[in-house]
Design an enzyme around this catalytic site. Structure first.
Site, PDB file in Angstrom:
ATOM      1  N   ARG A   1     -10.624  10.103   2.140  1.00 54.93           N
ATOM      2  CA  ARG A   1     -10.425  10.750   3.437  1.00 54.93           C
ATOM      3  C   ARG A   1     -11.512  11.795   3.683  1.00 54.93           C
ATOM      4  O   ARG A   1     -11.864  12.064   4.830  1.00 54.93           O
ATOM      5  CB  ARG A   1      -9.015  11.342   3.510  1.00 54.93           C
ATOM      6  CG  ARG A   1      -7.956  10.234   3.537  1.00 54.93           C
ATOM      7  CD  ARG A   1      -6.545  10.771   3.512  1.00 54.93           C
ATOM      8  NE  ARG A   1      -5.577   9.677   3.384  1.00 54.93           N
ATOM      9  CZ  ARG A   1      -4.278   9.860   3.173  1.00 54.93           C
ATOM     10  NH1 ARG A   1      -3.789  11.084   3.061  1.00 54.93           N
ATOM     11  NH2 ARG A   1      -3.476   8.819   3.060  1.00 54.93           N
TER      12      ARG A   1
ATOM     13  N   LYS B   1      -2.151  -1.498  -3.862  1.00 56.66           N
ATOM     14  CA  LYS B   1      -3.033  -0.333  -3.778  1.00 56.66           C
ATOM     15  C   LYS B   1      -2.211   0.946  -3.824  1.00 56.66           C
ATOM     16  O   LYS B   1      -1.229   1.026  -3.089  1.00 56.66           O
ATOM     17  CB  LYS B   1      -3.799  -0.410  -2.454  1.00 56.66           C
ATOM     18  CG  LYS B   1      -4.619   0.820  -2.154  1.00 56.66           C
ATOM     19  CD  LYS B   1      -5.193   0.731  -0.778  1.00 56.66           C
ATOM     20  CE  LYS B   1      -5.939   2.022  -0.472  1.00 56.66           C
ATOM     21  NZ  LYS B   1      -6.477   2.064   0.853  1.00 56.66           N
TER      22      LYS B   1
ATOM     23  N   LYS C   1       0.858  -1.180   0.000  1.00 55.33           N
ATOM     24  CA  LYS C   1       0.000   0.000   0.000  1.00 55.33           C
ATOM     25  C   LYS C   1       0.899   1.235   0.000  1.00 55.33           C
ATOM     26  O   LYS C   1       1.726   1.407   0.896  1.00 55.33           O
ATOM     27  CB  LYS C   1      -0.899   0.001   1.238  1.00 55.33           C
ATOM     28  CG  LYS C   1      -1.742   1.266   1.342  1.00 55.33           C
ATOM     29  CD  LYS C   1      -2.753   1.173   2.450  1.00 55.33           C
ATOM     30  CE  LYS C   1      -3.533   2.462   2.592  1.00 55.33           C
ATOM     31  NZ  LYS C   1      -4.543   2.393   3.639  1.00 55.33           N
TER      32      LYS C   1
ATOM     33  N   SER D   1     -10.221   5.731  -4.502  1.00 59.03           N
ATOM     34  CA  SER D   1     -11.162   6.843  -4.645  1.00 59.03           C
ATOM     35  C   SER D   1     -10.699   7.902  -5.652  1.00 59.03           C
ATOM     36  O   SER D   1     -11.506   8.422  -6.428  1.00 59.03           O
ATOM     37  CB  SER D   1     -11.404   7.485  -3.281  1.00 59.03           C
ATOM     38  OG  SER D   1     -10.184   7.932  -2.711  1.00 59.03           O
TER      39      SER D   1
ATOM     40  N   LYS E   1       1.563   9.914   5.782  1.00 55.43           N
ATOM     41  CA  LYS E   1       1.614   8.502   6.171  1.00 55.43           C
ATOM     42  C   LYS E   1       2.878   7.808   5.638  1.00 55.43           C
ATOM     43  O   LYS E   1       2.922   6.579   5.547  1.00 55.43           O
ATOM     44  CB  LYS E   1       0.341   7.801   5.686  1.00 55.43           C
ATOM     45  CG  LYS E   1      -0.946   8.374   6.299  1.00 55.43           C
ATOM     46  CD  LYS E   1      -2.165   7.500   6.051  1.00 55.43           C
ATOM     47  CE  LYS E   1      -3.391   8.029   6.789  1.00 55.43           C
ATOM     48  NZ  LYS E   1      -4.572   7.136   6.625  1.00 55.43           N
TER      49      LYS E   1
ATOM     50  N   GLU F   1       7.379  -6.894   0.971  1.00 60.73           N
ATOM     51  CA  GLU F   1       6.184  -6.750   1.814  1.00 60.73           C
ATOM     52  C   GLU F   1       5.198  -7.897   1.577  1.00 60.73           C
ATOM     53  O   GLU F   1       4.627  -8.447   2.520  1.00 60.73           O
ATOM     54  CB  GLU F   1       5.482  -5.414   1.512  1.00 60.73           C
ATOM     55  CG  GLU F   1       6.160  -4.199   2.128  1.00 60.73           C
ATOM     56  CD  GLU F   1       5.824  -4.050   3.605  1.00 60.73           C
ATOM     57  OE1 GLU F   1       5.189  -4.931   4.193  1.00 60.73           O
ATOM     58  OE2 GLU F   1       6.218  -3.008   4.186  1.00 60.73           O
TER      59      GLU F   1
ATOM     60  N   TYR G   1     -15.195   1.254  -6.688  1.00 60.60           N
ATOM     61  CA  TYR G   1     -16.459   1.963  -6.472  1.00 60.60           C
ATOM     62  C   TYR G   1     -17.369   1.855  -7.694  1.00 60.60           C
ATOM     63  O   TYR G   1     -18.520   2.269  -7.643  1.00 60.60           O
ATOM     64  CB  TYR G   1     -16.172   3.428  -6.112  1.00 60.60           C
ATOM     65  CG  TYR G   1     -15.288   3.532  -4.896  1.00 60.60           C
ATOM     66  CD1 TYR G   1     -15.814   3.349  -3.623  1.00 60.60           C
ATOM     67  CD2 TYR G   1     -13.911   3.736  -5.014  1.00 60.60           C
ATOM     68  CE1 TYR G   1     -15.006   3.390  -2.497  1.00 60.60           C
ATOM     69  CE2 TYR G   1     -13.084   3.793  -3.901  1.00 60.60           C
ATOM     70  CZ  TYR G   1     -13.638   3.615  -2.640  1.00 60.60           C
ATOM     71  OH  TYR G   1     -12.833   3.649  -1.538  1.00 60.60           O
TER      72      TYR G   1
HETATM   73  C1  PBG Z   1      -7.334   3.576   5.681  1.00 63.10           C
HETATM   74  C2  PBG Z   1      -7.629   3.356   4.240  1.00 63.10           C
HETATM   75  C3  PBG Z   1      -7.458   4.286   3.213  1.00 63.10           C
HETATM   76  C4  PBG Z   1      -8.007   3.710   2.068  1.00 63.10           C
HETATM   77  C5  PBG Z   1      -8.447   2.426   2.417  1.00 63.10           C
HETATM   78  N1  PBG Z   1      -8.190   2.222   3.764  1.00 63.10           N
HETATM   79  C6  PBG Z   1      -6.926   5.665   3.240  1.00 63.10           C
HETATM   80  C7  PBG Z   1      -5.587   5.934   3.770  1.00 63.10           C
HETATM   81  O1  PBG Z   1      -4.744   5.036   3.916  1.00 63.10           O
HETATM   82  O2  PBG Z   1      -5.337   7.102   4.075  1.00 63.10           O
HETATM   83  C8  PBG Z   1      -8.099   4.377   0.739  1.00 63.10           C
HETATM   84  C9  PBG Z   1      -9.189   3.910  -0.171  1.00 63.10           C
HETATM   85  C10 PBG Z   1      -9.497   4.826  -1.309  1.00 63.10           C
HETATM   86  O3  PBG Z   1      -8.876   5.881  -1.503  1.00 63.10           O
HETATM   87  O4  PBG Z   1     -10.420   4.489  -2.057  1.00 63.10           O
HETATM   88  N2  PBG Z   1      -6.414   2.793   6.287  1.00 63.10           N
END
Ligand code: PBG
Length: 323
Positions: free
Chosen positions: A204, A247, A194, A273, A216, A232, A312
């Protein structure tokens, strides 16, 4: 011209093209991410994700019945928590929002594969995926909370938990906690590679979960790194992940392809998203045609090597595939 090879012969008609088509997007490949909120009879539109909603549990159940009837095998739940604190205590409350949502869904649509996000960011004031001590997102202490969260989901009847926090050792920690409590059949969909991506912006907004301070990057991966993703993923498989995830998807298709080559476990990709938003916005401007854009992108993610895709667009794709 004298040509022995004329690849265009295999593109002459839709019938021929369908015979030689290598990749097929199927409704069975889709996992629909859904946002849950308190209240009743509520479908609150999410400003930054046009066409997406925060569902109260009753509405969520209706939506999931529809998704199941359309043939979508799985959903992945995210909680919109308004009760945030420093220890993310709402994340593991047996009567919490997600825990109630799981119970209602398993009662109403028992065969649907119900998956839940496991990370602390929607439940903490600071918006980080882990506990923060002296300005640092601490690893091992966070895992204890993640295990409690996963256990509370298992007690409620979840099929798969999906740790998305990127702490070291959390897959193993959660696996041991689940097994010790007798939840041997609960699966782990690990967000293994990720990245610290800008494409989570609209999500968010949906959960009001943006980090208040900092970013992050001390836990999510550097977008520049590909080999590290394989490290990982290998770790998560060793620790007991049933499915591993890359992701976001689109800027990381090479990572999906490399993972496909290197590992034999099922691979998921998250069409996040911001990737959703790019298509929605371009369609609004008349720059691309929606169905074609959605199908091309998701087919590309499959072609790269993903077995399943969180998107989505899941519900509308189920419609397109029915014709
Ligand atoms: C939170 C999480 C996130 C997403 C899935 N789980 C956001 C982040 O890590 O800040 C993102 C999903 C998306 O953008 O559709 N742990």
């Amino acid at each position: 011209m004298e040509l022995t090879k004329r690849p265009r012969r295999l593109r002459r008609s839709e019938a021929v093209r369908s015979l030689v088509r290598e990749t097929h997007l199927r409704v069975d490949d889709l996992i629909c991410p859904l946002f849950v909120t308190e209240g009743e009879k509520t479908r609150a539109p999410i400003d930054d994700m046009p066409g997406q909603y925060r569902f109260s549990v009753d509405e969520l159940v209706d939506e999931c019945r529809e998704l199941w009837d359309l043939g979508i095998p799985a959903i992945n739940l995210f909680g919109y928590s308004t009760e945030k604190d420093d220890q993310a205590t709402q994340s593991y409350d047996p009567q919490g929002l997600i825990q109630r949502a799981i119970r209602s869904l398993k009662a109403a649509v028992p065969e649907l594969c119900v998956q839940t996000d496991v990370a602390l960011d929607p439940y903490t004031h600071h918006g980080h995926d882990g506990l923060v001590v002296d300005g640092e997102v601490v690893n091992d202490e966070t895992i204890e909370v993640l295990c409690k969260m996963a256990l509370s989901h298992a007690e409620a009847g979840v099929d798969w938990v999906a740790p998305s926090d990127m702490m070291d050792g959390r897959v193993g920690g959660i696996r041991r906690a689940l097994d010790a409590a007798g939840y041997k059949n609960v699966g782990i969909l690990a967000y293994s590679a990720k990245y610290a991506s800008c494409f989570y912006g609209p999500f968010r907004d949906a959960l009001q979960s943006a980090p208040k301070k900092g970013d992050k990057k001390t836990y999510q991966m550097d977008p520049a790194n590909g080999r590290e993703a394989l490290v990982e993923i290998a770790l998560d498989i060793e620790e007991g992940a049933d499915v591993v995830m890359v992701k976001p998807a689109l800027a990381y298709l090479d990572v999906i392809a490399a993972a496909r080559q290197a590992f034999d476990v099922p691979i998921a990709a998250y069409n996040v998203s911001g990737e959703y938003g790019m298509i929605v916005a371009a369609v609004e401007r008349g720059w691309v045609q929606r169905e074609q854009a959605v199908m091309e992108v998701l087919t590309g993610i499959k072609r790269a090597g993903a077995d399943m895709i969180l998107t989505y667009f899941a519900k509308e794709v189920a419609g397109y595939l029915r014709g």
